[in-house]
Design an enzyme around this catalytic site. Structure first.
Site, PDB file in Angstrom:
ATOM      1  N   CYS A 105     -75.619  -5.676 -40.115  1.00  0.00           N
ATOM      2  CA  CYS A 105     -75.172  -5.109 -41.388  1.00  0.00           C
ATOM      3  C   CYS A 105     -74.531  -6.260 -42.149  1.00  0.00           C
ATOM      4  CB  CYS A 105     -74.179  -3.974 -41.182  1.00  0.00           C
ATOM      5  SG  CYS A 105     -73.464  -3.392 -42.731  1.00  0.00           S
ATOM      6  N   CYS A 108     -71.205  -5.084 -44.406  1.00  0.00           N
ATOM      7  CA  CYS A 108     -69.961  -4.746 -43.701  1.00  0.00           C
ATOM      8  C   CYS A 108     -70.261  -4.816 -42.215  1.00  0.00           C
ATOM      9  CB  CYS A 108     -69.376  -3.412 -44.149  1.00  0.00           C
ATOM     10  SG  CYS A 108     -70.537  -2.042 -44.250  1.00  0.00           S
ATOM     11  N   SER A 109     -70.218  -3.717 -41.513  1.00  0.00           N
ATOM     12  CA  SER A 109     -70.491  -3.766 -40.071  1.00  0.00           C
ATOM     13  C   SER A 109     -71.037  -2.434 -39.602  1.00  0.00           C
ATOM     14  CB  SER A 109     -69.218  -4.102 -39.294  1.00  0.00           C
ATOM     15  OG  SER A 109     -68.607  -5.259 -39.798  1.00  0.00           O
ATOM     16  N   CYS A 110     -71.921  -1.819 -40.416  1.00  0.00           N
ATOM     17  CA  CYS A 110     -72.459  -0.511 -40.057  1.00  0.00           C
ATOM     18  C   CYS A 110     -73.131  -0.596 -38.698  1.00  0.00           C
ATOM     19  CB  CYS A 110     -73.459  -0.059 -41.124  1.00  0.00           C
ATOM     20  SG  CYS A 110     -72.663   0.255 -42.703  1.00  0.00           S
TER      21      CYS A 110
END
Lengths: 205, 219, 219, 205
Positions: A105, A108-110
């Site tokens: 991602c 962000c950090s999905c």
């Protein structure tokens, strides 16, 4: 889950801010400490990569489940009792002898919480987010995964609401293993796509 | 919002550093930040989306902070924006903790039930439909430049790809900032690395999920 | 090199903060860093270009450092790369300074002459010529993605503009990294802000100086 | 120029590193302290925005100089004795009643040293570098410069080897001033393009 046992040492600024925030939210009735406890407990003990590994193992032994998993990851996870926040739209992408998949991602950090738990620090770090879309072969090599030149690499950037999980290939020499034994081979990294399942000496028949 | 969060393709960050046997949370406070956030979301508490808030963190601070430090800061910002509590309240409370104060315990079975329900499978989503583009169709990503929250990475803007898969319509990322509630069809779009970074000599494929509003027909 | 230095168009940095009556150097060491750099350049010392070196600073450090902190760090890096001195030498020397050591004075009239000569007007540059594009011609910026030093800002890549002015051929920024010495014609290219950031509603013009190697004909 | 007078207070890490670096380079014969002194002295006392201001003032009173300045900024600076590093290719862009110019360097902090000196901190700062190309009207407003909607804004990004300087318009009410008096009106900010010359009560006839 009281913070009393921390009193012996100096608290970090983040720890103090978090405690202050929690105290204020509790006092205003916006959260309860036992709800927070429940979330932490779930993600420490229940919700983690073992769930994804069980799905992968089942797909390896059950062709019909494999088909359902690839057709509708959300439903296939729900079959096993897995679902909820950050897993409402789960898509499973399958590695083949010609194709390797990996997820990232960049914005962000999905990450598919219900089947992999919370993401590791490296997955959330700028180097991984920046480089995985651009030079995946180099990054995978740093993870110890050297793919043949001919292997097509497909990198999935979870930029919208779908969350991805990689279905690795079942390694040779695992014919004797049952579902739980197979799940033991499927690490988090295999389902992110920065590793492939390894059969160690002890496991191979 | 063209913030530091949009780092796909950026160079200079160094090596990825995996940690063997990494725990879910490295320190207790990280789990508390995560747990408070999920509790507030599950109960309709006074916070918004985390992603749009994280993007607004000043770039220097963003890079200097850890993941949960950013979450903690974003939580404070969201609560302050909604008038729930000011950062000064947190500062004052910290003084209280330093003076020996404790975080009060509070039990609320309904709240526990709500957070646990949020970790359960949900009913199937609404039916898909209304897509303007078809699978296999070439599309180009518009040069999205809205100052509000969006999910259109810079590295694909202006580049053409091929629709790989139709995804169900979903709420627009812009909704929260624009104060409306609108959904639009989504797509997985497939890009050749050689189109994204022509000088790299790379041959992989990058698949990016994009709302229809970010796309236009490619010639 | 798509580093943090390439910040044109980025958002989230906050307000510009002018300082009334700002001095040339805020602290003595800033002037020394600047002076050492110019002395080394003027005398053909063992350093390379500052710009390419600054780009390699890790993004978090880049944003956390001041301008002359970045220069100082880049100087050390360049000297280390050329085997002149290692950062450990600097560390050791710092210990010596802490123990009361001084910076030795050294006079060198020829060196003073060289740095002063470098601040004098120079003979006119080589004649211009060899341009492939003409003033008024539409051009598009290639999606330059070399990992080496380049001077093609991300915000104009893939965008079409119009040649505003032909500039004399100049050394390619890539030369140093690629170990060759090649010049190419340069251009001032004019872009409409509405092409760069279509959603902004801005109506100004941005003029960017680009090497011919970064440009292609626009349809 | 000895560092002895600093001994009274704690030295910052940057100060110490710089001193150590200078000591090492001096000892290896790569620099001399008097050469470094000379550079600092020049940029503290000789090379600064007063030079550019003199060029602007001359262009205001001498139409032939103005023409030469706009045709070849490097040569026009050399006429006045100004030139050297970061001024080898000087281009002067003129404001008109319809057009306002400003300069920036988004990739680093390129700046016409020989005629403006070293750049101020704000010019080198991320906010200016990031925003000036994208939202110049907003940035100029923050500098106190509100331009009419109809004024065309042209932002010059010094991304190659040319260095820019803005030729502001001569303000009304300055007919009585000589070149030096006019130069007093031309600040650094006017030549960067984030301000325009102001005639104060005391200056106006």
């Amino acid at each position: 889950m009281s913070e009393g046992h921390h009193h012996a040492r100096e608290k970090s600024p983040s720890e103090l801010r978090t405690m202050a925030l929690e105290a204020l939210l509790v006092e205003r009735g916006l959260i309860s400490t036992d709800a927070v406890d429940a979330v932490v407990e779930q993600f420490q003990n229940e919700i983690g990569p073992r769930r994804g590994a069980r799905m992968v193992a089942r797909a390896w032994v059950d062709p019909a489940y494999r088909e359902r998993l690839l057709a509708d990851g959300t439903a296939a996870a729900a079959e096993m009792g897995y679902g909820g926040a950050e897993g409402e739209r789960l898509v499973c992408v399958a590695n083949t002898p010609d194709t390797h998949n990996a997820i990232v991602c960049t914005l962000c950090s999905c990450y598919p919480w219900p089947v992999l738990g919370v993401p590791p620090v490296w997955y959330k770090s700028p180097p991984y987010r920046a480089r995985m879309v651009r030079e995946p072969r180099v990054v995978l090599r740093e993870f110890g995964l050297e793919l043949p030149e001919a292997t097509a690499i497909r990198i999935w950037d979870s930029s919208a609401e779908v969350r991805y999980i990689v279905l690795p290939m079942r390694p040779d020499g695992t014919e004797h293993l049952d579902e739980e034994g197979l799940a033991d081979l499927v690490t988090r990294d295999c389902m992110v796509g920065v590793a492939v399942p390894q059969v160690t000496e002890g496991v191979a028949a | 919002m063209d913030g530091i969060h949009d780092m796909g393709g950026m160079q200079g960050f160094g090596a990825v550093a995996p940690e063997p046997g990494e725990p879910a949370f490295h320190e207790r406070w990280e789990g508390r930040v995560f747990g408070m956030s999920l509790t507030l979301w599950a109960t309709g508490g006074p916070i918004g989306g985390m992603r749009s808030q994280l993007e607004r963190i000043q770039p220097g601070r963003y890079l200097a902070s850890s993941y949960y430090e950013r979450w903690e800061h974003a939580l404070e910002e969201m609560l302050a924006e909604r008038g729930v509590l000011a950062p000064a309240d947190v500062d004052r409370r910290i003084e209280g903790l330093r003076a020996g104060g404790r975080v009060p315990e509070r039990s609320d079975p309904a709240m526990v039930e709500a957070v646990l329900a949020d970790m359960q499978p949900r009913p199937p989503a609404e039916p898909e439909g209304g897509h303007r583009f078809a699978a296999g169709q070439p599309v180009r990503v518009r040069r999205i430049s809205t100052a509000v929250h969006n999910r259109c990475p810079r590295y694909v803007r202006g580049v053409s790809g091929v629709v790989e898969r139709l995804l169900a319509p979903d709420w627009l990322p812009e909704n929260e900032d624009l104060g409306e509630q609108r959904r639009a069809p989504c797509y997985t779009v497939s890009f050749a690395a050689s189109d994204l970074w022509p000088d790299d000599g790379a041959d992989h494929t990058v698949l990016v999920d994009l709302w229809e509003t970010y796309l236009e027909e490619a010639g």
